[in-house]
Design a protein around this motif. Sequence first.
Motif, PDB file in Angstrom:
ATOM      1  N   ALA A 117       0.844  -1.114   0.146  1.00 11.78           N
ATOM      2  CA  ALA A 117       0.005  -0.167  -0.528  1.00 11.78           C
ATOM      3  C   ALA A 117       1.125   1.480   0.450  1.00 11.78           C
ATOM      4  N   GLU A 118       0.246   2.166  -0.736  1.00 16.57           N
ATOM      5  CA  GLU A 118       0.920   3.338  -0.685  1.00 16.57           C
ATOM      6  C   GLU A 118       1.013   4.755  -1.019  1.00 16.57           C
ATOM      7  N   ILE A 119       0.609   5.611  -0.537  1.00 11.18           N
ATOM      8  CA  ILE A 119       0.481   7.090  -0.209  1.00 11.18           C
ATOM      9  C   ILE A 119      -0.053   7.276  -1.354  1.00 11.18           C
ATOM     10  N   VAL A 120      -1.404   8.169  -1.263  1.00  6.38           N
ATOM     11  CA  VAL A 120      -1.886   8.762  -2.598  1.00  6.38           C
ATOM     12  C   VAL A 120      -0.615   9.633  -2.548  1.00  6.38           C
ATOM     13  N   ARG A 121      -0.499   9.831  -3.730  1.00  2.59           N
ATOM     14  CA  ARG A 121       0.118  11.254  -4.107  1.00  2.59           C
ATOM     15  C   ARG A 121      -0.623  12.540  -5.506  1.00  2.59           C
ATOM     16  N   SER A 122      -1.332  10.826  -6.312  1.00  7.39           N
ATOM     17  CA  SER A 122      -2.053  11.582  -7.327  1.00  7.39           C
ATOM     18  C   SER A 122      -2.812  12.817  -7.724  1.00  7.39           C
TER      19      SER A 122
END
Length: 198
Positions: free
Chosen positions: A110-115
């Motif tokens: 899981a990755e931090i939302v950056r979009s």
Amino acid sequence: MKLSLFILMFLCPLVSGRELYLAPSGLDENPGTKDEPFRTLQAVVEAVRSSEIGKEPITVWVEGGHYPARQTISLDRDFTGTRENPIRFRAMEGEAPVFDAGLSLNLSQAEIVRSEDELAKLHPIARGQVRSLPISGPEVRGSLGKYGVRCSLDGRMLTIASYPNVGFGHIARVADKGAIYAQGRTPGPPPVGLWTNR
């Protein structure tokens, strides 16, 4: 003499009928004994069905631990045995087995939302705190569509994020990449940044 016989019987309870054992460390190829237990509930069910149900009591002793289940197991009325010779499932003394039919996801991916597009959908307080996990594979996708979604983390149920996260969206028109939401059903103006009118 009678007292000593009673004490002996009390200390050494009589075990009758068939006993099967299930443990996370077992193997389904095992005979299901205490020293060589089965690993899955399916193997236990097959062993019980191959017995003469109703002729003798059957006890399945389940060791504590996690038992992932990947297929539906159907137990019909005959699987209960009879009043005199029941089929019982019992946890080992002081242990807590958990049968889990859910799918496990690797949260380390899981990755931090950056979009920017996705961040625009989030409340400013939530930005930088929401993680996203790509979902792939037919098993996961099939489960999401078929049964709905419920997630737990370390045994605690989580709230599933959705968009829009207030009321219901009324679709103004359908675009190639999804719907354009005209307004929300929740009273009051739509939250800033969550809705578009194109």
